[in-house]
Write a protein that holds these residues in place. Structure first.
Motif, PDB file in Angstrom:
ATOM      1  N   ASN A 161       0.921  -1.289   0.131  1.00 21.05           N
ATOM      2  CA  ASN A 161      -0.006  -0.087   0.163  1.00 21.05           C
ATOM      3  C   ASN A 161       0.814   1.258   0.072  1.00 21.05           C
ATOM      4  O   ASN A 161       0.359   2.432   0.333  1.00 21.05           O
ATOM      5  N   ALA A 162       2.051   1.207  -0.109  1.00 18.98           N
ATOM      6  CA  ALA A 162       3.027   2.424  -0.143  1.00 18.98           C
ATOM      7  C   ALA A 162       3.853   2.565  -1.472  1.00 18.98           C
ATOM      8  O   ALA A 162       4.468   3.480  -1.420  1.00 18.98           O
ATOM      9  N   THR A 163       4.048   1.317  -2.154  1.00 25.43           N
ATOM     10  CA  THR A 163       4.883   1.654  -3.340  1.00 25.43           C
ATOM     11  C   THR A 163       4.070   1.176  -4.545  1.00 25.43           C
ATOM     12  O   THR A 163       3.191  -0.012  -4.537  1.00 25.43           O
ATOM     13  N   LEU A 164       4.041   1.812  -5.570  1.00 26.35           N
ATOM     14  CA  LEU A 164       3.508   1.191  -6.996  1.00 26.35           C
ATOM     15  C   LEU A 164       4.616   1.055  -7.928  1.00 26.35           C
ATOM     16  O   LEU A 164       5.468   1.692  -8.228  1.00 26.35           O
ATOM     17  N   HIS A 165       4.609  -0.004  -8.402  1.00 27.74           N
ATOM     18  CA  HIS A 165       5.619  -0.626  -9.305  1.00 27.74           C
ATOM     19  C   HIS A 165       4.878  -0.804 -10.877  1.00 27.74           C
ATOM     20  O   HIS A 165       3.709  -1.442 -10.648  1.00 27.74           O
ATOM     21  N   HIS A 166       5.377   0.039 -11.548  1.00 28.07           N
ATOM     22  CA  HIS A 166       4.785   0.080 -12.923  1.00 28.07           C
ATOM     23  C   HIS A 166       5.728  -0.207 -14.267  1.00 28.07           C
ATOM     24  O   HIS A 166       6.857   0.256 -13.907  1.00 28.07           O
ATOM     25  N   THR A 167       5.506  -1.070 -15.015  1.00 23.30           N
ATOM     26  CA  THR A 167       6.243  -1.466 -16.034  1.00 23.30           C
ATOM     27  C   THR A 167       5.403  -1.265 -17.316  1.00 23.30           C
ATOM     28  O   THR A 167       4.210  -1.609 -17.190  1.00 23.30           O
ATOM     29  N   ILE A 168       6.199  -1.338 -18.514  1.00 22.41           N
ATOM     30  CA  ILE A 168       5.515  -1.044 -19.754  1.00 22.41           C
ATOM     31  C   ILE A 168       6.373  -1.954 -20.828  1.00 22.41           C
ATOM     32  O   ILE A 168       7.328  -1.753 -20.610  1.00 22.41           O
ATOM     33  N   ALA A 169       5.679  -2.748 -21.416  1.00 23.36           N
ATOM     34  CA  ALA A 169       6.546  -3.582 -22.396  1.00 23.36           C
ATOM     35  C   ALA A 169       5.702  -3.440 -23.574  1.00 23.36           C
ATOM     36  O   ALA A 169       4.732  -3.369 -23.573  1.00 23.36           O
ATOM     37  N   VAL A 170       6.682  -3.435 -24.827  1.00 23.57           N
ATOM     38  CA  VAL A 170       5.781  -3.485 -26.408  1.00 23.57           C
ATOM     39  C   VAL A 170       6.455  -4.353 -27.068  1.00 23.57           C
ATOM     40  O   VAL A 170       7.516  -4.953 -26.906  1.00 23.57           O
ATOM     41  N   ARG A 171       5.423  -4.876 -27.957  1.00 22.63           N
ATOM     42  CA  ARG A 171       6.045  -5.955 -29.147  1.00 22.63           C
ATOM     43  C   ARG A 171       5.519  -5.076 -30.465  1.00 22.63           C
ATOM     44  O   ARG A 171       4.406  -4.904 -30.631  1.00 22.63           O
ATOM     45  N   LEU A 172       6.552  -4.432 -30.877  1.00 23.13           N
ATOM     46  CA  LEU A 172       6.435  -3.719 -32.283  1.00 23.13           C
ATOM     47  C   LEU A 172       5.645  -4.416 -33.362  1.00 23.13           C
ATOM     48  O   LEU A 172       5.868  -5.570 -33.222  1.00 23.13           O
ATOM     49  N   ALA A 173       4.988  -4.036 -33.944  1.00 28.50           N
ATOM     50  CA  ALA A 173       4.267  -4.792 -35.159  1.00 28.50           C
ATOM     51  C   ALA A 173       5.258  -5.684 -36.040  1.00 28.50           C
ATOM     52  O   ALA A 173       4.771  -6.943 -36.310  1.00 28.50           O
ATOM     53  N   ASP A 174       6.236  -5.459 -36.211  1.00 26.56           N
ATOM     54  CA  ASP A 174       7.112  -6.409 -36.816  1.00 26.56           C
ATOM     55  C   ASP A 174       8.424  -7.288 -35.967  1.00 26.56           C
ATOM     56  O   ASP A 174       9.405  -7.875 -36.423  1.00 26.56           O
ATOM     57  N   ALA A 175       7.943  -7.108 -34.637  1.00 27.52           N
ATOM     58  CA  ALA A 175       8.741  -7.927 -33.531  1.00 27.52           C
ATOM     59  C   ALA A 175       8.330  -9.080 -33.114  1.00 27.52           C
ATOM     60  O   ALA A 175       7.059  -9.363 -33.014  1.00 27.52           O
TER      61      ALA A 175
END
Length: 143
Positions: A115-129
């Motif tokens: 309740n004290a830390t927010l862990h945020h991640t973003i990953a992408v797979r590009l259209a040609d990957a």
């Protein structure tokens, strides 16, 4: 009403971000701030975001979180990169959001720790990957 997985995100979170090189960023470090507030009589969560580097805003965004009748989440996201989203990211929890656009597929996670830390991640797979690649990882403290 919103499920607790969303209401737990309410409030302001700020902290350090590590950005991987991508088509949208050269990579490096930044400082991010997320502020989320309940709206529409508790049926939506409004999400505002600002990223800063060297004291200048480099990205800003606005999101709207909603829950379908079966509590599947929808996260509509708009940011200063200017891409019009074809639809929301969807998932069972904020820790499992995914959306596909003509540019590729994005996976976003919002995990609250103690309740004290927010862990945020973003990953992408590009259209040609073939595989997903990290774009951002951050840890924010509740402000």
């Amino acid at each position: 009403m919103l499920p607790s997985t969303l209401t737990d995100l309410a409030g302001t979170w700020a902290g350090a971000e590590t950005l991987s090189p991508s088509p949208w960023s050269p990579g490096g470090t930044a400082h991010g701030r997320h502020t989320s507030t309940a709206a529409l009589d508790g049926t939506a969560l409004l999400h505002d975001y600002t990223q800063e580097r060297d004291g200048a805003t480099t990205l800003s965004g606005h999101g709207v979180w909603l829950a379908d009748a079966d509590d599947t989440l929808a996260w509509f996201w708009f940011d200063s990169y200017g891409f019009v989203p074809p639809g929301p990211a969807r998932g069972a929890t904020p820790a499992a959001m995914e959306k596909t656009t003509p540019r590729g597929t994005q996976r976003a996670r919002f995990d609250i720790i103690d309740n004290a830390t927010l862990h945020h991640t973003i990953a992408v797979r590009l259209a040609d990957a073939a595989d997903f690649a990290p774009v951002a990882e951050a840890r924010y403290a509740r402000v």
